[in-house]
Design a protein around this motif. Structure first.
Motif, PDB file in Angstrom:
ATOM      1  N   SER A 196       1.065  -1.308   0.233  1.00 40.83           N
ATOM      2  CA  SER A 196       0.249  -0.250   0.112  1.00 40.83           C
ATOM      3  C   SER A 196       1.491   1.519  -0.081  1.00 40.83           C
ATOM      4  N   LEU A 197       0.354   1.948  -0.616  1.00 40.67           N
ATOM      5  CA  LEU A 197       1.579   3.528  -0.348  1.00 40.67           C
ATOM      6  C   LEU A 197       0.469   3.691   1.036  1.00 40.67           C
ATOM      7  N   ASP A 198       1.643   4.544   1.584  1.00 40.35           N
ATOM      8  CA  ASP A 198       1.701   5.238   2.596  1.00 40.35           C
ATOM      9  C   ASP A 198       2.537   6.626   2.869  1.00 40.35           C
ATOM     10  N   ASN A 199       2.083   7.734   2.687  1.00 38.76           N
ATOM     11  CA  ASN A 199       2.671   8.661   3.225  1.00 38.76           C
ATOM     12  C   ASN A 199       1.438   9.935   3.344  1.00 38.76           C
ATOM     13  N   ASP A 200       2.037  10.481   3.970  1.00 38.32           N
ATOM     14  CA  ASP A 200       0.655  11.484   4.344  1.00 38.32           C
ATOM     15  C   ASP A 200       0.789  12.298   2.869  1.00 38.32           C
ATOM     16  N   PHE A 201       1.374  12.087   1.650  1.00 37.73           N
ATOM     17  CA  PHE A 201       1.321  13.271   0.723  1.00 37.73           C
ATOM     18  C   PHE A 201       0.738  12.646  -0.642  1.00 37.73           C
ATOM     19  N   ILE A 202       0.475  10.676  -0.303  1.00 35.17           N
ATOM     20  CA  ILE A 202       0.489   9.729  -1.486  1.00 35.17           C
ATOM     21  C   ILE A 202      -0.687  10.300  -2.251  1.00 35.17           C
ATOM     22  N   GLY A 203      -1.774  10.848  -1.231  1.00 29.10           N
ATOM     23  CA  GLY A 203      -2.919  10.904  -2.542  1.00 29.10           C
ATOM     24  C   GLY A 203      -3.367  11.698  -3.440  1.00 29.10           C
ATOM     25  N   ASN A 204      -2.058  12.558  -3.926  1.00 34.89           N
ATOM     26  CA  ASN A 204      -2.013  13.654  -4.535  1.00 34.89           C
ATOM     27  C   ASN A 204      -2.286  13.156  -5.992  1.00 34.89           C
ATOM     28  N   VAL A 205      -1.497  12.165  -6.061  1.00 36.84           N
ATOM     29  CA  VAL A 205      -1.621  11.112  -7.057  1.00 36.84           C
ATOM     30  C   VAL A 205      -2.856  11.057  -8.046  1.00 36.84           C
ATOM     31  N   ILE A 206      -4.017  11.764  -7.071  1.00 40.01           N
ATOM     32  CA  ILE A 206      -5.166  11.123  -7.630  1.00 40.01           C
ATOM     33  C   ILE A 206      -5.420  12.433  -8.456  1.00 40.01           C
ATOM     34  N   ASP A 207      -4.789  13.590  -7.452  1.00 39.83           N
ATOM     35  CA  ASP A 207      -5.149  15.121  -8.004  1.00 39.83           C
ATOM     36  C   ASP A 207      -4.043  14.856 -10.119  1.00 39.83           C
ATOM     37  N   VAL A 208      -3.576  14.002  -9.671  1.00 34.09           N
ATOM     38  CA  VAL A 208      -2.128  14.469 -10.903  1.00 34.09           C
ATOM     39  C   VAL A 208      -2.358  13.937 -11.933  1.00 34.09           C
TER      40      VAL A 208
END
Lengths: 396, 450
Positions: free
Chosen positions: A226-238
């Motif tokens: 799993s991608l677990d990093n506090d900022f990894i959610g930004n991949v959804i935006d890009v």
């Protein structure tokens, strides 16, 4: 062909030779180059790419870009949708470039003349690229969460053809869960590498990347990690397509039914400046604020407005946020339709329109329908809404 | 009569070992270059020799060397491209396997000329046994003071490292090779910046083919002017040709670029004619990426002039009626070969080897393969031929690296020259599965004359 590469390498070398050290860089920064794109002349600082210069002009002159993302270093050059024709290299060397160039990675020269929509060659090549991008794309827009704000949709509406000449089975992949928040639909991916750059540049350690090559290349974590990093959610935006989707929003609503609202909160991890996608009082989705090119805007502090996972996935109540007001969506796409832009309030009242009669409710749909209950918050249901969700609530 | 500069000593017993190589006059060029010449003078000598890159593009080597950026305090690198993966090309393998010290010698001189203290040989993974040969040669050279610190007392340090690839055709493209050498995924970089400015670890880098670097040795031994006298016009020196296909004597031949294509195929000194008394149908003169030529355009150009085995003559007429020298992978097809199947095989190769970075190549190569498979197996439609043409046109020139072009050219040339064979496959789906189209009007040029 090869000769030109090396010849321009020589040119590059010359400039880098005569310009060592930081002092010359400042001169180069202040230097303005005149560049003509589709017969519109604009002055831009040296080092600007053709694409950025064209975006300054705006409108149809700006080539579409699927993989380039100005906030991500090293991105671009891959999708080939931004190809343009350089009909005049520069004032000093007026030779045209022999091949179409990727405008996102080619810097302007003084006196350069570029043809984008005025070039038959470019339009033809771009139609080809759109066709290539759609070959293995499932075109499952009706069930895709990205529909409405999808860059590939916009691109194919604007530059694609109505039909395909591809008569074979498309390549498919299984869906993958990348942790609790992100789902990967590799089948929809166009391999822009944006999410790879994002993980490289926002997180300490990238755990996903591109495996295999050719048309079987895929974004993956190799073993399901799993991608677990506090900022990894930004991949959804890009992600320009619906390959990386927000699991807290999947199948909850169509994006064009939700209204974007600017909001902020005090967050100790990120800038906390977001867009809430609301329907009524419900917050369906939280994303970073995006500009007209679909890229994340700079925050009020000046840096790129990446947001953290906590803001994106866990703060789903209007009470979590300080709402600033409706967002003006400038993007030329479905999501910009009917979103307060240019909204004129009518002066007439209902009574006046109806010649003094009061409006009357013919039928309350919620009282007859089993699955249309306003009191049930769709955004709070885990997973896609199902008729059972409504029935259970009815029993209660 | 034929001049041999590279393979002259290749068959001397034990030439692989340092002692024999040295006894046969090896490492004379290093002595001459390092002791009596400056780096600039070597570059100048290579410029004078007119040596052109032997890897495929044929770009003048001296000019490439002079482009290398020389910022203060930044190390420069020379990389030897031994990732010889082009179908039909096996000349570098022969050279490295039989006479490895020639390459090492060329590398030392070139490293000195370019100021590279760490030089890399990037060799394809499938050549599993050759790195051992090279490493042995490097160790011998080092033991005898040709490598290491302060070579020949000149103060020049140089180490050569052998790096194995992992079996990707794309890593023969210079920027993909650099990425792979750095330990990353072998994706070509977007140019500019060019390797001459930012190459390995963002340092100025020159990437040259094995044969090019080996050819530096005779240039230093003979001087540039003498080297330039061999050959014709801008095709100077000798070229290794790896001949294969339906010929009597497949193998690696060193030619001086003045012989005609006809002589090369039929002379006993070279290919020795078409095998089994068959007739010639077509030929790919420079490795799988270059356009295929039918027999009637192979010996004579469209203007009716004799076609010679050199850069200019082979590309005479552009892609419409010519081809390219390429990397020298000479593939001969006789009358029993099916061009459609052949093109399908190549398309399958390029589909498999596309890195998947840019969309036209990633998607287009797969599409072309599928259509060609249909035509080959008798499921094709007439419109497929035009579709193929349109796809290759949209790939060519629109990709990051030349692999897109390399995938498009063979398909384009096959349709251009052998369209009726494709049409025959479509019109006779059953017959095409049991027999070949044969020669038709591409009859052996020799027969037409007779």
């Amino acid at each position: 062909m090869h000769r030109r590469f090396v010849a321009s390498a020589a040119r590059n070398k010359k400039t880098s030779h005569s310009a060592p050290g930081p002092c010359v860089k400042i001169i180069a920064m202040s230097e303005l180059f005149k560049v003509t794109i589709d017969n519109i002349t604009i002055e831009v600082p040296a080092g600007t790419t053709i694409l950025q210069a064209a975006r300054k002009i705006g409108g149809e002159v700006a080539p579409p870009a699927m993989c380039y993302y100005s906030k991500l270093k090293g991105s671009g050059g891959k999708c080939r949708t931004c190809l343009v024709e350089v009909s005049k290299g520069s004032e000093k060397d007026p030779r045209p470039m022999p091949k179409l160039v990727a405008s996102c990675r080619t810097t302007v020269m003084d006196g350069m003349e570029v043809k984008n929509i005025t070039s038959e060659k470019v339009i033809d090549a771009r139609a080809g690229v759109v066709e290539f991008l759609l070959l293995n794309h499932p075109l499952d827009c009706p069930i895709c969460d990205q529909a409405g704000e999808c860059h590939l949709q916009d691109l194919s509406y604007e530059h694609g053809k109505e039909g395909t000449r591809f008569e074979f089975q498309k390549r498919t992949f299984h869906k993958h869960d990348l942790g609790p928040y992100i789902q990967l639909h590799m089948t929809r991916c166009i391999l822009c590498y944006r999410c790879v750059f994002t993980a490289d540049q926002l997180t300490n350690k990238r755990v996903h990347g591109v495996l295999s090559r050719g048309d079987h290349a895929e974004i993956a974590t190799y073993i399901e990690k799993s991608l677990d990093n506090d900022f990894i959610g930004n991949v959804i935006d890009v992600c320009p397509v619906g390959a990386l989707t927000d699991k807290t929003f999947r199948f909850k609503n169509r994006v064009w039914f939700t209204k974007p609202v600017d909001a902020h909160r005090d967050c100790d991890k990120c800038c906390g400046e977001v867009q809430l996608w609301m329907r009524g009082d419900e917050v369906f989705r939280v994303t970073a604020r995006k500009d007209e090119w679909g890229e994340i805007k700079d925050s009020s502090k000046g840096s790129t407005g990446w947001i953290c996972n906590e803001c994106r996935f866990e703060k789903k109540f209007a009470s979590d946020w300080t709402i600033e007001g409706p967002t003006q969506v400038n993007r030329h796409s479905v999501i910009s339709q009917g979103h307060y832009v240019g909204l004129k309030k009518p002066n007439e009242t209902f009574e006046k329109v109806m010649n003094g009669r009061e409006p009357r409710l013919f039928m309350d749909i919620h009282s007859v329908s089993e699955v249309n209950k306003p009191e049930i918050q769709l955004s709070l249901i885990h997973g896609p809404a199902h008729s059972d969700d409504f029935k259970e609530n009815n029993k209660d | 009569m034929a001049v041999k500069l590279l393979l002259e000593k290749a068959h001397v017993e034990g030439i692989r070992t340092y002692d024999v190589y040295r006894r046969e006059g090896g490492y004379r060029a290093v002595e001459k270059a390092l002791k009596s010449m400056s780096p600039e003078a070597i570059v100048e000598e290579v410029k004078k020799s007119g040596l052109r890159g032997r890897g495929g593009a044929g770009f003048p080597t001296g000019m490439k060397w002079s482009f290398i950026a020389k910022p203060e305090g930044v190390p420069r690198h020379l990389v030897c491209n031994a990732d010889e993966s082009e179908p039909g090309t096996f000349k570098d393998r022969y050279l490295m396997e039989f006479i490895p010290h020639l390459l090492i010698e060329g590398l030392i001189i070139s490293s000195f000329a370019l100021g590279s203290n760490a030089t890399y040989i990037y060799i394809r993974g499938e050549y599993a046994w050759i790195p051992d040969i090279l490493e042995q040669a490097i160790a011998e050279a080092k033991a005898n003071g040709w490598l290491g610190k302060n070579i020949l007392g000149t103060g020049f340090d140089c180490e050569i490292y052998v790096q194995r690839g992992a079996g990707a055709y794309i890593c023969g493209e210079e920027t993909a090779l650099i990425e792979s050498l750095e330990g990353k995924r072998g994706n070509p970089r977007i140019k500019p910046p060019f390797p001459a400015v930012k190459g390995v670890w963002d340092r100025p880098t020159v990437v040259n083919n094995v044969e090019t670097l080996a050819a530096v040795v005779p240039i230093i031994n003979l001087t540039g002017e003498e080297y330039a006298k061999i050959g014709v016009g801008r095709s100077t020196g000798t070229k290794l040709i790896s001949a294969c296909g339906n010929i009597n004597k497949p193998g690696v031949y060193e030619i001086d670029m003045t012989i005609s294509v006809e002589e090369f195929i039929y002379s006993d000194e070279y290919c020795g004619g078409i095998a089994n008394g068959k007739r010639l149908k077509a030929c790919i003169p420079g490795g799988s990426s270059v356009p295929i030529l039918p027999a009637n355009l192979l010996f004579k150009t469209a203007k009716g002039e004799t076609r010679y085995m050199n850069y200019e003559s082979l590309s005479d007429g552009g892609f419409a009626t010519g081809s390219m020298m390429g990397s020298g992978g000479f593939i001969v097809l006789d009358e029993d070969q099916c061009v459609v199947k052949h093109t399908y095989t190549l398309a399958r190769f390029y589909r498999h080897e596309s890195c998947g970075q840019c969309s036209p190549c990633r998607e287009g190569t797969g599409w072309m393969e599928k259509i060609l498979k249909n035509i080959d197996t008798g499921k094709g439609k007439m419109s497929d031929i035009d579709l193929l043409w349109d796809i290759q046109r949209k790939i060519e020139g629109n990709t990051i690296c030349p692999l897109g072009d390399a995938a498009a050219w063979p398909v384009a040339a096959a349709i251009r020259h052998f369209r009726d064979e494709f049409e025959w496959h479509v019109l006779n789906p059953e017959e095409s599965q049991v027999r070949n189209f044969g020669l038709a009007h591409y009859a052996d040029a020799r027969e037409v004359v007779a």
